[in-house]
Design an enzyme around this catalytic site. Structure first.
Site, PDB file in Angstrom:
ATOM      1  CG  ASP A 196      -1.854   1.144   1.241  1.00 38.41           C
ATOM      2  OD1 ASP A 196      -1.400   2.295   1.052  1.00 38.41           O
ATOM      3  OD2 ASP A 196      -3.056   0.914   1.405  1.00 38.41           O
ATOM      4  CG  HIS A 197       1.540   4.353  -3.105  1.00 36.32           C
ATOM      5  ND1 HIS A 197       0.254   4.123  -3.524  1.00 36.32           N
ATOM      6  CD2 HIS A 197       1.719   5.694  -3.202  1.00 36.32           C
ATOM      7  CE1 HIS A 197      -0.315   5.274  -3.867  1.00 36.32           C
ATOM      8  NE2 HIS A 197       0.549   6.244  -3.684  1.00 36.32           N
TER       9      HIS A 197
ATOM     10  CG  HIS B 215      -4.097   4.552  -0.598  1.00 37.14           C
ATOM     11  ND1 HIS B 215      -3.194   3.531  -0.629  1.00 37.14           N
ATOM     12  CD2 HIS B 215      -4.347   4.865  -1.901  1.00 37.14           C
ATOM     13  CE1 HIS B 215      -2.897   3.241  -1.897  1.00 37.14           C
ATOM     14  NE2 HIS B 215      -3.594   4.039  -2.680  1.00 37.14           N
TER      15      HIS B 215
HETATM   16  C1  BG6 Z   1      -3.460   5.231  -6.218  1.00 38.34           C
HETATM   17  C2  BG6 Z   1      -4.823   5.414  -6.810  1.00 38.34           C
HETATM   18  O1  BG6 Z   1      -3.439   4.097  -5.385  1.00 38.34           O
HETATM   19  O2  BG6 Z   1      -3.121   6.379  -5.454  1.00 38.34           O
HETATM   20  C3  BG6 Z   1      -4.868   6.656  -7.673  1.00 38.34           C
HETATM   21  O3  BG6 Z   1      -5.141   4.283  -7.609  1.00 38.34           O
HETATM   22  C4  BG6 Z   1      -4.389   7.862  -6.886  1.00 38.34           C
HETATM   23  O4  BG6 Z   1      -6.178   6.889  -8.162  1.00 38.34           O
HETATM   24  C5  BG6 Z   1      -3.057   7.574  -6.217  1.00 38.34           C
HETATM   25  O5  BG6 Z   1      -4.250   8.938  -7.790  1.00 38.34           O
HETATM   26  C6  BG6 Z   1      -2.661   8.700  -5.289  1.00 38.34           C
HETATM   27  O6  BG6 Z   1      -1.370   8.503  -4.820  1.00 38.34           O
HETATM   28  P1  BG6 Z   1      -0.426   9.711  -4.380  1.00 38.34           P
HETATM   29  O7  BG6 Z   1       0.811   9.044  -3.877  1.00 38.34           O
HETATM   30  O8  BG6 Z   1      -0.213  10.565  -5.589  1.00 38.34           O
HETATM   31  O9  BG6 Z   1      -1.169  10.463  -3.308  1.00 38.34           O
END
Ligand code: BG6
Length: 488
Positions: A179-180, A242
């Protein structure tokens, strides 16, 4: 760290190019991965090793956060890459892959430690895991690990089915679910902020905290992902993973030790204590929104249903706000608000903790303006922490004013989420990966909302692109006497 083979499915894809190769390269430059490591890239198309290596090299030029002057080192890095064409569903291709992996292990004289990274569409997760198992690729004399990235299923049932299939080939402690958001430095920093500071430790509860607001707003729209996004919506794309992960990280109580096991146990307690939604609370505590046409930084942009690939009748949610309650002693009575949306006013991910007002405020009688203490954790795009306090302002006759104690970090110096997560997976540290329990319980919480959205039982509020979301989301917070902080 052990020498290993990094087996990458989806090696010609976008994620590999933008994130994975640059992350590996930066780890390599920092000496965080052994010089004798092997990468085997897999994809459907035919490519020679030389073509593949040149694509990898180009991706570094295009996307790496930094490039070292040491060109020999860069060459060495790229030379570790080999390519093998593979059809995910063809067992004979996995035999070919096994031969290549073993040949490289022998050539480099490295142990059979194999990390399988599935950077492919989720419908291929099961079949790839099955084939890894059946081909013998998974029978190693060293360790084996699997990295996958959301979506882990489309709903509770499909997530469970996927997990059952994956567990036929990998044990839970061999599965690293990315989950990044858990790779973001300020999300990782939450535990230190809370538990390494007696100041925070003592007040991280319902006695002192009035409410918590977690926002992830984006300025982009659906982009070119209509096929995926229109069947996913903000609820699956952001809330189930997230947003609930950030909530767990914010609310978790002190782990016994700072280990993956104890941190995950603390997170699990939070998600287990999350009050389940029913038909009534879905109506009162969940706000569903969709962007309509509007102006973003002076440019007119179309509404969601006019985006390419989206039908004019789509009821998909591009915005969700929710009020959540954690039914335990620590958080009883404290609302947690989460909200996320596309085409909003600003790109910003942040957590705002609003503290309760002083019980007996002697300044109130003097009609001085006392504002709530706020702890703001900026997760992205800018990273930082700030604490808002009331203080006498010597330049204004000593009247009370707000001061902010700030810390901010510049993005360029900070390793990217993928860099940290890949590094952790390579050394077998699963602290910042989603455990199956968390994934399952998150789906369980979200499931009634999915059903209510599907049956169109929740009002779809429209908000103009460039705004802060529908008014209903402001009302959600106002009902408890609060406002969203830092809205411009
Ligand atoms: C991803 C979603 O997991 O996270 C995207 O699929 C979203 O829709 C993105 O834009 C947002 O990530 P970050 O790191 O740019 O906040």
């Amino acid at each position: 760290m052990d020498s290993m083979t990094f087996v990458l499915f989806g090696a010609t894809g976008d994620l590999a190019k933008r994130k994975i190769y640059p992350a590996l390269y930066n780890l390599y430059v920092d000496g965080k991965i052994p010089a004798s490591f092997s990468v085997i890239g897999l994809g459907r198309r035919e490519l020679s090793d030389a073509q593949f290596q040149s694509n990898v090299d180009q991706s570094l030029t295009d996307f790496s956060r930094r490039l070292s002057d040491d060109t020999a080192q860069r060459e060495q890095f790229v030379n570790a890459f080999r390519y093998c064409s593979l059809n995910n569903a063809h067992p004979e291709d996995y035999k070919k892959l096994l031969d290549l992996v073993t040949a490289r292990e022998e050539e480099l004289n490295i142990p059979q430690n194999r990390l399988f990274y599935l950077s492919v569409a989720p419908e291929f997760f099961d079949v790839i895991a099955l084939n890894i198992n059946e081909s013998g690729l998974g029978d190693t004399t060293g360790w084996k690990r699997l990295i996958i990235e959301k979506p882990f299923g489309h709903d509770l049932e499909s997530a469970r089915e996927l997990n059952t299939n994956l567990s036929k080939a990998f044990e839970e402690d061999e599965i690293f679910r990315i989950d990044h958001y858990l790779g973001k430095p300020m999300v990782q920093n939450l535990e230190a902020l809370k538990f390494a500071n007696p100041l925070m430790q003592g007040i991280w509860n319902n006695k002192h905290i009035a409410n918590v607001q977690i926002t992830a707003s984006e300025t982009v729209g659906v982009e070119d992902r209509a096929g995926y996004y229109d069947t996913s919506g903000a609820i699956r794309d952001m809330i189930q993973n997230h947003m609930l992960q950030m909530l767990m990280m914010t609310a978790m109580s002190e782990p016994k030790q700072v280990t993956a096991k104890d941190i995950r146990a603390s997170k699990r307690k939070v998600i287990e204590a999350l009050r389940p939604l029913d038909e009534k609370s879905i109506q009162t505590d969940i706000i569903r929104g969709q962007y309509s046409a509007g102006e973003m930084k002076g440019t007119q942009v179309p509404g969601y249903t006019s985006e390419p690939g989206i039908g004019p009748d789509s009821h998909n949610d591009t915005f969700v706000a929710a009020r959540l309650w954690i039914d335990d002693e620590q958080w009883k009575g404290v609302p947690f608000y989460i909200r996320t949306g596309k085409r909003m006013h600003e790109k910003s991910t942040r957590i705002v903790v609003q503290f309760k007002d002083a019980a007996n405020n002697p300044y109130a009688a003097n009609q001085e303006e006392i504002v709530p203490n706020l702890l703001v954790i900026n997760i992205g795009p800018d990273e930082g922490v700030s604490l808002q306090l009331n203080s006498k302002n010597p330049f204004n006759d000593g009247k009370i004013g707000t001061i902010n104690m700030n810390f901010s970090a510049s993005q360029k110096d900070v390793p990217e989420a993928y860099e940290r997560l890949i590094f952790d997976a390579l050394r077998g540290d699963s602290t910042f990966f989603a455990h199956w329990n968390e994934v399952e319980l998150s789906w369980q919480w979200v499931q009634p909302v999915l059903e209510a959205f599907e049956a169109n039982r929740v009002t779809l509020h429209h908000y103009p692109a460039g705004s802060n979301g529908p008014e209903a989301s402001d009302n959600l917070v106002a009902e408890n006497g609060f406002t969203w902080w830092l809205d411009e």
